[in-house]
Design an enzyme around this catalytic site. Structure first.
Site, mmCIF file in Angstrom:
data_model
loop_
_atom_site.group_PDB
_atom_site.id
_atom_site.type_symbol
_atom_site.label_atom_id
_atom_site.label_comp_id
_atom_site.label_asym_id
_atom_site.label_seq_id
_atom_site.Cartn_x
_atom_site.Cartn_y
_atom_site.Cartn_z
ATOM 1 N N ASP A 1 12.729 20.202 50.713
ATOM 2 C CA ASP A 1 12.833 19.269 49.573
ATOM 3 C C ASP A 1 13.867 18.170 49.851
ATOM 4 O OD1 ASP A 1 10.847 20.331 48.065
ATOM 5 O OD2 ASP A 1 12.115 21.183 46.503
ATOM 6 N N GLU B 1 13.177 25.907 50.924
ATOM 7 C CA GLU B 1 13.597 24.852 49.991
ATOM 8 C C GLU B 1 14.200 23.635 50.674
ATOM 9 O OE1 GLU B 1 12.415 24.326 46.490
ATOM 10 O OE2 GLU B 1 12.786 26.425 46.930
ATOM 11 N N GLY C 1 4.368 22.835 40.460
ATOM 12 C CA GLY C 1 3.502 21.749 40.938
ATOM 13 C C GLY C 1 4.173 20.704 41.786
ATOM 14 N N SER D 1 15.221 18.431 43.405
ATOM 15 C CA SER D 1 14.078 19.182 42.890
ATOM 16 C C SER D 1 13.309 18.343 41.885
ATOM 17 C CB SER D 1 14.593 20.456 42.209
ATOM 18 O OG SER D 1 13.552 21.126 41.544
ATOM 19 N N SER D 2 12.067 18.755 41.606
ATOM 20 C CA SER D 2 11.297 18.160 40.506
ATOM 21 C C SER D 2 11.179 19.125 39.343
ATOM 22 C CB SER D 2 9.884 17.819 40.982
ATOM 23 O OG SER D 2 9.947 16.933 42.053
ATOM 24 N N THR E 1 5.902 26.575 42.499
ATOM 25 C CA THR E 1 6.919 27.252 41.723
ATOM 26 C C THR E 1 6.231 28.074 40.648
ATOM 27 O OG1 THR E 1 7.040 25.339 40.312
ATOM 28 C CG2 THR E 1 8.700 25.457 41.983
HETATM 29 N N1 GLY Z 1 10.332 22.994 45.435
HETATM 30 C C1 GLY Z 1 9.874 22.423 44.242
HETATM 31 C C2 GLY Z 1 10.939 21.757 43.464
HETATM 32 O O1 GLY Z 1 12.062 22.196 43.488
HETATM 33 O O2 GLY Z 1 10.689 20.782 42.825
#
Ligand code: GLY
Length: 598
Positions: A456, A453, A504, A481-482, A416
């Protein structure tokens, strides 16, 4: 405070003595794949400004935001210009084909809002999206590359909603820097070049191959002037027609065709998915954090992000341990502190994997996400942290509710880009934006890359007993998401103290927690905190940034049955913090970002 702690000096001895009893246990996890490859380490000075500042992952993007702020634009105005340039010059990380979260603080009205531009699964998707006919999950890159994992992109509509509320300059003006750069060309950076060298999937898409590589299939060299007239023309269309220009009509049709007509891995995205997409406004997730004698309020994104809750849990758990009394030793966290931190991480990641998913599809434990941060619950969970390292932690029962969900198995999460901005009127934002993997799904349409995405989501929708994973694929659902865009406030006077965040994958959570702990607990400036070596655990092995910790520290954490892995941990932190004379910004030496301001 739990009585199970040994005196600091005795920890290593005790761990050694206990090691034999752990020897038979085997950790299931492997070290996480790096979201984006490392591309060196360049010292950054840190930047002091007086009135406003912008921090982004590429100098040209930072400069675009700086010019907008200088022209009297708001933080949101600047973020739009920054994001459009990032999508052009740092196409591996974010862009109009992806999704974002944005936390905005209105300085005049003292109001913080959370904007959710996360991608959604197509209406035709179901929980078997990443399963082979034999019911086993596909390999990670089998899921990533192609059309299967492309979610409905949300970044442009989210920015449009935020601009409607907080923009000062006309929407179209904010696209001018990106249009000029796309038409006149920008120089391929070292980082983009090195990622193009190492990527094995991008050139399989003929459109991407023609843009990123020469006729012999070699990536454009560093300094090559790369022009993207197709993207310039898409930017012009969005500048004139807003997000509709992207989500309907011929651009939307081109996205859908690319996804559905992929020769080996097609997806199910339909025109109606794009036309029906809704960016959302959510209540920010805020919690108190005390570092005596100061009281802070830390705000982040609620689910579908797991970022703020997991960081809040880790910080909250540590307040019930001796960690807060532990200073840096020779400028680094020592083994005793790292032990406590990684134990707190294991507990927090266990809850994350059990509970957190799109709130429009799953119920928070006890009916509210704050149950995961409730002080009594964290105090009880912290009692599990002792001198002996856990192998893996099990989830707790926040809100006193037993869940019917299965924990989500560990799975790679990827790259990201993070933007922090404060404007001259006291508005501030933290925005983290993604196309997921480096170069997303490797599918290029009209000059931009489509996200992957949907990887995820959990590839495995149910456990062996048939219990569903909260974060399984469902039609219209947002993947967990993170991303952890974060704003920190002085709890007493309400003043904004810092904006920060990082790319990350799942490690975003640790990178951002390190920024918070470094600045709030260890009183480092933002640049010093960003420079600290990275560390963490995803509820398995202890992860330490490669070659950044003394051998003695690594050794005292390394016990049989309790693996320590030294790996590249390529954070991309950006932060801006308040100082007595204005602002001070930091950018990650592991990537190309800079800060600018006046
Ligand atoms: N694809 C990374 C996040 O959304 O955490």
């Amino acid at each position: 405070m739990p009585v199970r702690f040994l005196a600091a000096a005795g920890l290593t001895t005790f761990l050694t003595a206990c090691a034999a009893s752990l020897a038979a246990q085997v950790e299931p996890q492997t070290a996480p794949l790096q979201p984006e490859e490392a591309s060196g380490y360049t010292e950054k000075p840190g930047w002091a400004t007086r009135h406003f500042a912008v921090a982004a992952a590429h100098p040209l993007a930072t400069d675009a935001g700086y010019k907008i702020l200088k022209a009297g634009g708001s933080a949101i105005d600047a973020a739009i210009a920054v994001q459009m340039v990032l999508g052009l010059v740092e196409p591996q990380s974010s862009g109009i084909g992806g999704g974002s979260f944005l936390l905005h603080h209105d300085g005049q009205r003292n109001m913080t809002e959370a904007f959710d531009g996360r991608e959604t699964a197509p209406a035709a998707a179901n929980e078997n999206l990443f399963l082979n006919p034999d019911g086993k999950p596909v390999g990670f890159y089998e899921g990533v590359v192609g059309g299967r994992a492309v979610g409905v992109p949300g970044t442009v509509q989210m920015l449009e909603d935020a601009h409607r509320q907080h923009g000062k300059l006309p929407w179209a003006q904010l696209f001018a820097p990106a249009i000029a750069l796309a038409e006149q060309g920008f120089k391929v950076s070292e980082r983009l070049h090195s990622l193009l060298v190492s990527d094995v999937y991008l050139k399989k898409d003929p459109v991407a191959a023609a843009y990123f590589y020469d006729a012999a299939g070699l990536p454009w060299p560093v300094g090559h002037l790369l022009k993207n007239p197709e993207l310039a023309s898409v930017f012009k269309r969005i500048a004139r027609g807003g997000s509709k220009a992207l989500m309907t009509g011929d651009i939307a049709q081109a996205i859908v065709d690319k996804v559905r007509q992929h020769p080996s891995n097609p997806g199910q995205l339909a025109l109606a998915d794009l036309a029906d997409y809704q960016a959302k406004k959510r209540e920010p997730l805020c919690h108190d954090y005390r570092v005596a004698p100061r009281d802070y309020r830390i705000c982040g994104m609620p689910p579908p992000s797991s970022g703020a809750i997991t960081i809040g849990q880790m910080l909250g758990l540590l307040t019930h341990t001796p960690a807060q009394a532990m200073p840096l030793m020779d400028g680094l966290p020592d083994a005793r502190w790292l032990h406590l931190y990684t134990e707190a991480s294991r507990l927090a990641f266990a809850d994350r994997d059990q509970y957190i998913a799109d709130p429009d599809f799953v119920q928070a434990p006890g009916g509210h996400w704050m149950s995961l941060l409730e002080p009594g619950y964290l105090a009880e969970r912290a009692r599990l942290i002792g001198p002996l390292r856990m192998t893996t932690a099990a989830a707790g029962t926040p809100g006193a509710v037993k869940t019917s969900y299965a924990p989500m198995p560990e799975q790679p999460e990827h790259g990201t880009s993070h933007i922090s901005i404060v404007d001259a009127d006291g508005n501030a934002l933290a925005m983290t934006s993604t196309i997921e993997n480096a170069f997303g799904s490797r599918q290029m349409v009209k000059g931009f890359l489509l996200n992957n995405e949907l990887t995820d989501f959990s590839f495995t929708p149910r456990d062996a007993q048939g219990r569903p994973v909260a974060n399984r694929v469902e039609p219209g659902k947002r993947p967990r998401s993170s991303m952890a865009p974060t704003l920190v406030f002085d709890k007493v006077n309400g003043e904004l103290m810092m904006s920060g965040g990082s790319p990350g994958g799942a490690l975003i959570i640790h990178y951002t927690a390190k920024l918070l702990y470094g600045t709030l607990n260890w009183e480092l400036d933002a640049q010093q905190a960003i420079n600290l070596p990275n560390f963490g655990s995803l509820n398995g092995m202890t992860l330490l940034e490669d070659q950044r910790f003394p051998a003695a520290t690594v050794q005292s954490l390394r016990q049989p049955g309790a693996q320590v892995r030294e790996v590249p941990m390529t954070s991309g932190l950006q932060a801006i913090q308040r100082t007595p004379s204005g602002w001070f910004g930091g950018a990650d030496p592991r990537r190309e970002g800079i800060v600018q301001g006046d």
